[in-house]
Design a protein around this motif. Structure first.
Motif, PDB file in Angstrom:
ATOM      1  N   MET A 143      23.428  48.986  50.100  1.00  0.00           N
ATOM      2  CA  MET A 143      22.420  49.670  48.686  1.00  0.00           C
ATOM      3  C   MET A 143      22.422  48.809  47.658  1.00  0.00           C
ATOM      4  SD  MET A 143      24.304  53.513  49.110  1.00  0.00           S
ATOM      5  CE  MET A 143      23.516  54.016  47.498  1.00  0.00           C
ATOM      6  N   PHE A 144      23.600  47.989  47.553  1.00  0.00           N
ATOM      7  CA  PHE A 144      23.546  46.995  46.162  1.00  0.00           C
ATOM      8  C   PHE A 144      23.818  45.495  46.574  1.00  0.00           C
ATOM      9  CE2 PHE A 144      25.477  51.033  45.142  1.00  0.00           C
ATOM     10  CZ  PHE A 144      24.823  51.592  44.227  1.00  0.00           C
ATOM     11  N   PRO A 145      22.899  45.007  47.242  1.00  0.00           N
ATOM     12  CA  PRO A 145      22.869  43.588  47.603  1.00  0.00           C
ATOM     13  C   PRO A 145      23.103  42.467  46.628  1.00  0.00           C
ATOM     14  CG  PRO A 145      20.653  44.386  47.982  1.00  0.00           C
ATOM     15  CD  PRO A 145      21.455  45.668  47.629  1.00  0.00           C
ATOM     16  N   ASP A 146      22.936  42.720  45.536  1.00  0.00           N
ATOM     17  CA  ASP A 146      22.879  41.947  44.338  1.00  0.00           C
ATOM     18  C   ASP A 146      24.444  41.854  43.600  1.00  0.00           C
ATOM     19  OD1 ASP A 146      22.644  44.536  43.423  1.00  0.00           O
ATOM     20  OD2 ASP A 146      21.548  43.777  41.368  1.00  0.00           O
ATOM     21  N   VAL A 147      25.267  42.785  44.270  1.00  0.00           N
ATOM     22  CA  VAL A 147      26.616  42.815  43.963  1.00  0.00           C
ATOM     23  C   VAL A 147      27.258  42.011  44.857  1.00  0.00           C
ATOM     24  CG1 VAL A 147      28.669  44.256  43.406  1.00  0.00           C
ATOM     25  CG2 VAL A 147      26.273  45.061  42.706  1.00  0.00           C
ATOM     26  N   HIS A 148      28.350  41.124  44.309  1.00  0.00           N
ATOM     27  CA  HIS A 148      29.223  40.279  45.090  1.00  0.00           C
ATOM     28  C   HIS A 148      30.464  41.170  45.549  1.00  0.00           C
ATOM     29  CE1 HIS A 148      32.156  36.778  45.399  1.00  0.00           C
ATOM     30  NE2 HIS A 148      31.673  37.024  46.855  1.00  0.00           N
ATOM     31  N   LEU A 149      30.388  42.006  46.698  1.00  0.00           N
ATOM     32  CA  LEU A 149      31.508  42.769  47.139  1.00  0.00           C
ATOM     33  C   LEU A 149      32.649  41.916  47.538  1.00  0.00           C
ATOM     34  CD1 LEU A 149      32.291  45.460  47.462  1.00  0.00           C
ATOM     35  CD2 LEU A 149      31.488  45.542  49.855  1.00  0.00           C
ATOM     36  N   LEU A 150      34.033  42.270  47.235  1.00  0.00           N
ATOM     37  CA  LEU A 150      34.939  41.709  47.846  1.00  0.00           C
ATOM     38  C   LEU A 150      36.188  42.803  48.340  1.00  0.00           C
ATOM     39  CD1 LEU A 150      36.032  39.409  44.674  1.00  0.00           C
ATOM     40  CD2 LEU A 150      34.807  38.705  46.854  1.00  0.00           C
ATOM     41  N   PRO A 151      35.651  43.326  49.610  1.00  0.00           N
ATOM     42  CA  PRO A 151      36.379  44.551  50.091  1.00  0.00           C
ATOM     43  C   PRO A 151      37.761  44.311  50.275  1.00  0.00           C
ATOM     44  CG  PRO A 151      35.002  43.469  51.764  1.00  0.00           C
ATOM     45  CD  PRO A 151      34.610  42.762  50.622  1.00  0.00           C
ATOM     46  N   TYR A 152      38.427  43.035  50.441  1.00  0.00           N
ATOM     47  CA  TYR A 152      39.752  43.057  50.629  1.00  0.00           C
ATOM     48  C   TYR A 152      40.527  42.800  49.499  1.00  0.00           C
ATOM     49  CZ  TYR A 152      38.297  38.436  49.045  1.00  0.00           C
ATOM     50  OH  TYR A 152      37.682  37.469  48.385  1.00  0.00           O
ATOM     51  N   LYS A 153      39.975  42.924  48.185  1.00  0.00           N
ATOM     52  CA  LYS A 153      40.751  43.021  46.984  1.00  0.00           C
ATOM     53  C   LYS A 153      41.219  44.322  46.515  1.00  0.00           C
ATOM     54  CE  LYS A 153      40.529  39.927  44.126  1.00  0.00           C
ATOM     55  NZ  LYS A 153      41.539  38.759  43.572  1.00  0.00           N
ATOM     56  N   ILE A 154      42.427  44.316  45.903  1.00  0.00           N
ATOM     57  CA  ILE A 154      42.729  45.752  45.211  1.00  0.00           C
ATOM     58  C   ILE A 154      42.292  45.756  44.017  1.00  0.00           C
ATOM     59  CG2 ILE A 154      44.984  46.741  44.336  1.00  0.00           C
ATOM     60  CD1 ILE A 154      44.864  47.184  47.137  1.00  0.00           C
ATOM     61  N   ILE A 155      41.985  44.863  43.208  1.00  0.00           N
ATOM     62  CA  ILE A 155      41.568  44.918  41.807  1.00  0.00           C
ATOM     63  C   ILE A 155      40.702  43.685  41.556  1.00  0.00           C
ATOM     64  CG2 ILE A 155      42.216  44.830  39.534  1.00  0.00           C
ATOM     65  CD1 ILE A 155      45.129  45.816  40.329  1.00  0.00           C
ATOM     66  N   THR A 156      39.439  44.153  40.936  1.00  0.00           N
ATOM     67  CA  THR A 156      38.621  43.155  40.186  1.00  0.00           C
ATOM     68  C   THR A 156      38.620  43.215  38.989  1.00  0.00           C
ATOM     69  OG1 THR A 156      36.451  44.308  40.516  1.00  0.00           O
ATOM     70  CG2 THR A 156      37.110  42.685  42.478  1.00  0.00           C
ATOM     71  N   ASP A 157      38.439  42.190  38.220  1.00  0.00           N
ATOM     72  CA  ASP A 157      38.417  42.175  36.541  1.00  0.00           C
ATOM     73  C   ASP A 157      37.298  41.214  36.068  1.00  0.00           C
ATOM     74  OD1 ASP A 157      38.951  41.507  33.910  1.00  0.00           O
ATOM     75  OD2 ASP A 157      41.014  41.469  34.247  1.00  0.00           O
ATOM     76  N   GLU A 158      36.238  41.537  35.660  1.00  0.00           N
ATOM     77  CA  GLU A 158      35.454  40.635  35.258  1.00  0.00           C
ATOM     78  C   GLU A 158      34.536  41.186  34.392  1.00  0.00           C
ATOM     79  OE1 GLU A 158      31.439  38.319  37.286  1.00  0.00           O
ATOM     80  OE2 GLU A 158      33.106  39.203  38.635  1.00  0.00           O
TER      81      GLU A 158
END
Length: 330
Positions: A143-158
């Motif tokens: 659905m969102f190919p332009d987003v850099h998905l990191l499914p192994y992460k607990i948290i992202t902060d950007e």
């Protein structure tokens, strides 16, 4: 005082996200007041309309304010909403312009678990990194190919945008925000009160690899099935390409397009998934498990296992082996 807008979206909203988030921030306020300090957070439930109401059959929640009444907020928190994601996004699209406007005014925007779908639909995640529940990773990527998905992460902060992994890992993100806004000491205190591992950063140990077969490339699907049935044996990319009646270059291109993994990444993940199952259920030691899944190099096995799960084979066994886990459940 920080104004926190805890959204009440339309649909099957996670009550646990709402309750835990509200309670953690209000408990921090109580702790501050007990030491003679001013409360730090004002938490309000914000919906699209005053008539909005969500229920789980036992309890109902109604927003205190609607988005048009909130001209300025410091933090927006989007809980998980379960169901058909295109329908969830359509039902909540009117949040989008308000969320974008508030972010441009300096508000932090936070999504919990699959609340990332609503956040991504605003466009704020375009070109950025995020995480979500690992079970939803394939759908999110489509659905969102332009987003850099990191499914192994607990948290992202950007850039003032925060996302959390699956289910109760949202607590780790709320704790992370408590540390940011109220300091490390208060975060440690909250982690003890709510019994949360303050330093947990990865959801990799919880990921169950389910080979990506939601595609229509039958030649590649046939190779995937062969790998899953014969992972203990040595195999080369050339042999697998021949099986699919393709050149190596064309085979590798089609395999990556269909599965989102290179051929070797896929083989490694299948081997590690088999190793995880063995470490959970068998009495075999780590070396025996290593040999059973087709590895002969101890260093390579441990490095691959840790890369995929985030912990070593021995740590995984100690944490998830049935004989260790059973007494905890009694």
């Amino acid at each position: 005082m920080k104004h926190i807008s805890l959204l009440i979206p339309e649909g099957d909203v996670s009550f646990s996200n709402l309750e835990a988030t509200y309670k953690m921030f209000t408990k921090v306020n109580e702790a501050l007041q007990r030491t003679g300090q001013e409360p730090l957070f004002q938490v309000q439930l914000v919906g699209l309309t005053q008539d909005a109401r969500i229920t789980n059959g036992l309890f109902s929640i109604q927003p205190e304010r609607v988005v048009r009444e909130v001209s300025k907020t410091n933090v927006i928190i989007i809980p998980a909403v379960h169901g058909d994601m295109p329908q969830v996004i359509a039902a909540n699209r009117d949040f989008g312009p308000w969320i974008v406007h508030q972010h441009r005014q300096g508000a932090d925007v936070v999504s919990l678990c699959i609340g990332a779908f609503i956040l991504a639909s605003t466009g704020l995640l375009s070109g950025r990194s995020c995480t979500t529940h690992w079970l939803a990773a394939d759908e999110f990527r489509k659905m969102f190919p332009d987003v850099h998905l990191l499914p192994y992460k607990i948290i992202t902060d950007e850039g003032g945008i925060y996302t959390s992994g699956g289910a109760y890992s949202s607590l780790n993100l709320i704790l992370y925000l408590v540390e940011k806004y109220a300091g490390r000491n208060m975060a440690i205190r909250a982690s003890k009160i709510f019994e949360i591992d303050i330093d947990r950063h990865s959801q990799s140990p919880f990921i169950i690899f389910q080979g990506q077969k939601e595609h229509h490339d039958e030649a590649i699907k046939k190779v995937q099935e062969y790998i899953e049935q014969n992972f203990q044996h040595k195999m080369t990319v050339e042999e697998l390409a021949e099986m699919a009646f393709l050149s190596r270059r064309n085979f590798e291109r089609r395999f990556k397009k269909a599965t989102s993994n290179t051929v070797m990444e896929y083989l490694q993940r299948v081997k590690v998934e088999a190793a995880k199952l063995s470490l959970e259920t068998s009495q075999d030691n780590v070396n025996e498990v290593m040999y059973s899944v087709g590895y002969s190099d101890t260093k390579a096995f441990r490095a691959t296992f840790k890369k995929i799960t985030g912990i070593s084979p021995l740590e995984y066994r100690n944490k998830y082996h049935k004989a260790v886990a059973e007494p905890i459940m009694r």
